[in-house]
Motif scaffolding. Structure first.
Motif, PDB file in Angstrom:
ATOM      1  N   MET A   8      57.670  68.402  56.228  1.00 21.04           N
ATOM      2  CA  MET A   8      57.392  67.015  55.420  1.00 21.04           C
ATOM      3  C   MET A   8      58.556  66.277  55.057  1.00 21.04           C
ATOM      4  N   LYS A   9      58.413  65.180  54.932  1.00 19.37           N
ATOM      5  CA  LYS A   9      59.606  64.230  54.568  1.00 19.37           C
ATOM      6  C   LYS A   9      59.762  64.144  53.086  1.00 19.37           C
ATOM      7  N   VAL A  10      61.202  63.934  52.919  1.00 22.10           N
ATOM      8  CA  VAL A  10      61.522  64.046  51.521  1.00 22.10           C
ATOM      9  C   VAL A  10      61.963  62.591  51.106  1.00 22.10           C
ATOM     10  N   VAL A  11      61.636  62.364  49.826  1.00 25.02           N
ATOM     11  CA  VAL A  11      62.331  61.131  49.247  1.00 25.02           C
ATOM     12  C   VAL A  11      62.966  61.676  47.940  1.00 25.02           C
ATOM     13  N   ALA A  12      64.133  61.405  48.022  1.00 24.17           N
ATOM     14  CA  ALA A  12      65.037  62.213  47.087  1.00 24.17           C
ATOM     15  C   ALA A  12      65.572  61.153  46.025  1.00 24.17           C
ATOM     16  N   PHE A  13      65.145  61.367  44.864  1.00 25.09           N
ATOM     17  CA  PHE A  13      65.650  60.581  43.665  1.00 25.09           C
ATOM     18  C   PHE A  13      66.810  61.406  43.106  1.00 25.09           C
ATOM     19  N   THR A  14      67.912  60.990  43.052  1.00 21.41           N
ATOM     20  CA  THR A  14      69.083  61.736  42.524  1.00 21.41           C
ATOM     21  C   THR A  14      70.157  61.129  41.893  1.00 21.41           C
ATOM     22  N   GLY A  15      71.184  61.697  41.456  1.00 22.07           N
ATOM     23  CA  GLY A  15      72.205  60.742  40.622  1.00 22.07           C
ATOM     24  C   GLY A  15      73.712  61.296  40.950  1.00 22.07           C
ATOM     25  N   LYS A  16      74.374  60.752  39.980  1.00 22.98           N
ATOM     26  CA  LYS A  16      75.912  61.255  40.303  1.00 22.98           C
ATOM     27  C   LYS A  16      76.386  61.234  41.917  1.00 22.98           C
ATOM     28  N   ASP A  17      76.967  62.489  42.322  1.00 20.51           N
ATOM     29  CA  ASP A  17      77.414  62.554  43.810  1.00 20.51           C
ATOM     30  C   ASP A  17      76.033  62.974  44.869  1.00 20.51           C
ATOM     31  N   GLY A  18      74.737  62.973  44.087  1.00 21.64           N
ATOM     32  CA  GLY A  18      73.766  63.331  44.900  1.00 21.64           C
ATOM     33  C   GLY A  18      73.574  65.107  45.028  1.00 21.64           C
ATOM     34  N   GLY A  19      74.534  65.334  44.532  1.00 18.55           N
ATOM     35  CA  GLY A  19      74.687  67.193  44.773  1.00 18.55           C
ATOM     36  C   GLY A  19      74.090  67.840  46.036  1.00 18.55           C
ATOM     37  N   THR A  20      73.655  69.212  45.905  1.00 16.11           N
ATOM     38  CA  THR A  20      72.904  69.792  47.001  1.00 16.11           C
ATOM     39  C   THR A  20      71.975  69.270  47.623  1.00 16.11           C
ATOM     40  N   ILE A  21      70.990  68.323  46.977  1.00 21.67           N
ATOM     41  CA  ILE A  21      69.781  67.771  47.724  1.00 21.67           C
ATOM     42  C   ILE A  21      70.427  66.887  48.538  1.00 21.67           C
ATOM     43  N   ALA A  22      71.152  65.903  48.191  1.00 18.66           N
ATOM     44  CA  ALA A  22      71.810  64.770  48.969  1.00 18.66           C
ATOM     45  C   ALA A  22      72.273  65.431  50.250  1.00 18.66           C
ATOM     46  N   ALA A  23      72.960  66.499  50.127  1.00 19.18           N
ATOM     47  CA  ALA A  23      73.618  67.242  51.256  1.00 19.18           C
ATOM     48  C   ALA A  23      72.814  67.868  52.482  1.00 19.18           C
ATOM     49  N   MET A  24      71.532  68.135  51.643  1.00 21.02           N
ATOM     50  CA  MET A  24      70.509  68.894  52.752  1.00 21.02           C
ATOM     51  C   MET A  24      69.552  67.882  53.331  1.00 21.02           C
ATOM     52  N   LEU A  25      69.569  66.582  53.049  1.00 16.90           N
ATOM     53  CA  LEU A  25      68.361  65.806  53.526  1.00 16.90           C
ATOM     54  C   LEU A  25      68.685  65.430  55.223  1.00 16.90           C
ATOM     55  N   ARG A  26      67.497  65.287  55.832  1.00 12.50           N
ATOM     56  CA  ARG A  26      67.387  65.129  57.065  1.00 12.50           C
ATOM     57  C   ARG A  26      67.538  63.471  57.468  1.00 12.50           C
ATOM     58  N   ASP A  27      67.897  63.007  58.588  1.00 15.48           N
ATOM     59  CA  ASP A  27      67.814  61.830  58.917  1.00 15.48           C
ATOM     60  C   ASP A  27      66.544  60.877  58.826  1.00 15.48           C
ATOM     61  N   SER A  28      65.347  61.584  58.663  1.00 14.01           N
ATOM     62  CA  SER A  28      63.991  61.041  58.575  1.00 14.01           C
ATOM     63  C   SER A  28      63.549  61.214  57.046  1.00 14.01           C
ATOM     64  N   ASP A  29      64.553  61.471  56.028  1.00 10.12           N
ATOM     65  CA  ASP A  29      64.262  61.725  54.907  1.00 10.12           C
ATOM     66  C   ASP A  29      64.834  60.322  54.007  1.00 10.12           C
ATOM     67  N   ILE A  30      64.706  60.048  52.882  1.00  8.16           N
ATOM     68  CA  ILE A  30      65.233  58.856  52.291  1.00  8.16           C
ATOM     69  C   ILE A  30      65.982  59.194  50.706  1.00  8.16           C
ATOM     70  N   LEU A  31      67.134  58.847  50.786  1.00  8.10           N
ATOM     71  CA  LEU A  31      67.799  59.175  49.659  1.00  8.10           C
ATOM     72  C   LEU A  31      68.091  57.984  48.683  1.00  8.10           C
ATOM     73  N   LEU A  32      67.567  58.136  47.380  1.00  3.85           N
ATOM     74  CA  LEU A  32      67.711  57.293  46.449  1.00  3.85           C
ATOM     75  C   LEU A  32      68.565  57.531  45.434  1.00  3.85           C
ATOM     76  N   ASN A  33      70.097  57.547  45.644  1.00  2.00           N
ATOM     77  CA  ASN A  33      70.937  58.302  44.828  1.00  2.00           C
ATOM     78  C   ASN A  33      71.642  57.084  43.730  1.00  2.00           C
ATOM     79  N   VAL A  34      71.631  57.436  42.476  1.00  2.00           N
ATOM     80  CA  VAL A  34      72.233  56.456  41.441  1.00  2.00           C
ATOM     81  C   VAL A  34      73.554  57.067  41.106  1.00  2.00           C
ATOM     82  N   PRO A  35      74.421  56.462  41.511  1.00  2.00           N
ATOM     83  CA  PRO A  35      76.010  56.855  41.619  1.00  2.00           C
ATOM     84  C   PRO A  35      76.539  56.808  39.937  1.00  2.00           C
TER      85      PRO A  35
END
Ligand SMILES: O=C(CO)[C@@H](O)[C@H](O)[C@H](O)[C@H](O)COP(=O)(O)O
Ligand SMILES: [Zn+2]
Length: 197
Positions: free
Chosen positions: A140-167
């Motif tokens: 499955m693809k992942v759309v991650a809504f994160t914050g701060k430095d994105g944490g573990t989730i931002a680091a584990m995303l694949r190129d086909s996923d989308i990161l929406l990180n609010v720093p």
């Protein structure tokens, strides 16, 4: 001493600044997230959502806007918050640990072509991290809504996923931007459905 009135005004000022910054940083990625979700829904896929606390409320809020409606009348869209079934949450939490409460539901319900919306202001909640891991296992693809430095989730995303990180360092501000982002995503999905844009 800051008065209560000033404190409230500071909240508004900080929220406005966080949203201004996010408009520059995240508009393009949010539009891509809308397209990714629209494509999944058009191909009979669904959106699963998870998060804790305020983000659980966001998961439910977004799912309701998909299955019910956002602003305009249109067909029902397949989305399910994994935060609402108290029997599943208590049984899985009790028998396997709280880290598994979303992951086991993703394994049960997720199919290739579905999308997981993973919402975590720290990017580090173990049950959301596990859900992302299982979503990948399920292709499955992942759309991650994160914050701060994105944490573990931002680091584990694949190129086909989308990161929406609010720093931003503050959870409340991150949640407020997440809300704006998923409302914008709802509007983009409706626009693609109703106007074919
Ligand atoms: O809404 C708030 C704070 O604004 C809280 O309920 C907050 O969502 C909870 O502390 C969550 O457990 C935080 O988890 P996460 O966003 O770091 O994944
Ligand atoms: Zn909150």
């Amino acid at each position: 001493m800051t008065t209560l009135h000033q404190r409230v005004q500071n909240h508004f000022a900080e929220s406005i600044a966080a949203k201004r910054q996010a408009a520059d940083l995240l508009s393009e990625a949010a539009a891509e997230a809308a397209l990714l979700m629209f494509r999944a829904l058009s191909e009979d896929g669904k959106i699963l959502l998870c998060g804790n606390g305020g983000s659980a409320a966001d998961a439910q809020h977004f799912a309701a806007e998909m299955t019910g409606r956002f602003e305009r009348e249109r067909m029902e869209l397949a989305a399910l918050a994994l935060t609402t079934d108290t029997s599943a949450l208590t049984a899985i939490g009790n028998d396997y640990g709280f880290e598994q409460v979303f992951a086991k539901q993703v394994r049960a319900l997720g199919r290739t072509g579905d999308v997981l919306a993973a919402i975590s202001t720290s990017g580090n909640s173990a049950n959301v991290v596990e859900a992302v891991r299982v979503a990948h296992e399920r292709d499955m693809k992942v759309v991650a809504f994160t914050g701060k430095d994105g944490g573990t989730i931002a680091a584990m995303l694949r190129d086909s996923d989308i990161l929406l990180n609010v720093p931003h360092p503050r959870t409340a501000r991150i949640q407020e931007v997440h809300l704006l982002l998923y409302h914008a995503i709802c509007d983009c999905i409706d626009t693609m459905l109703l106007e074919g844009v």
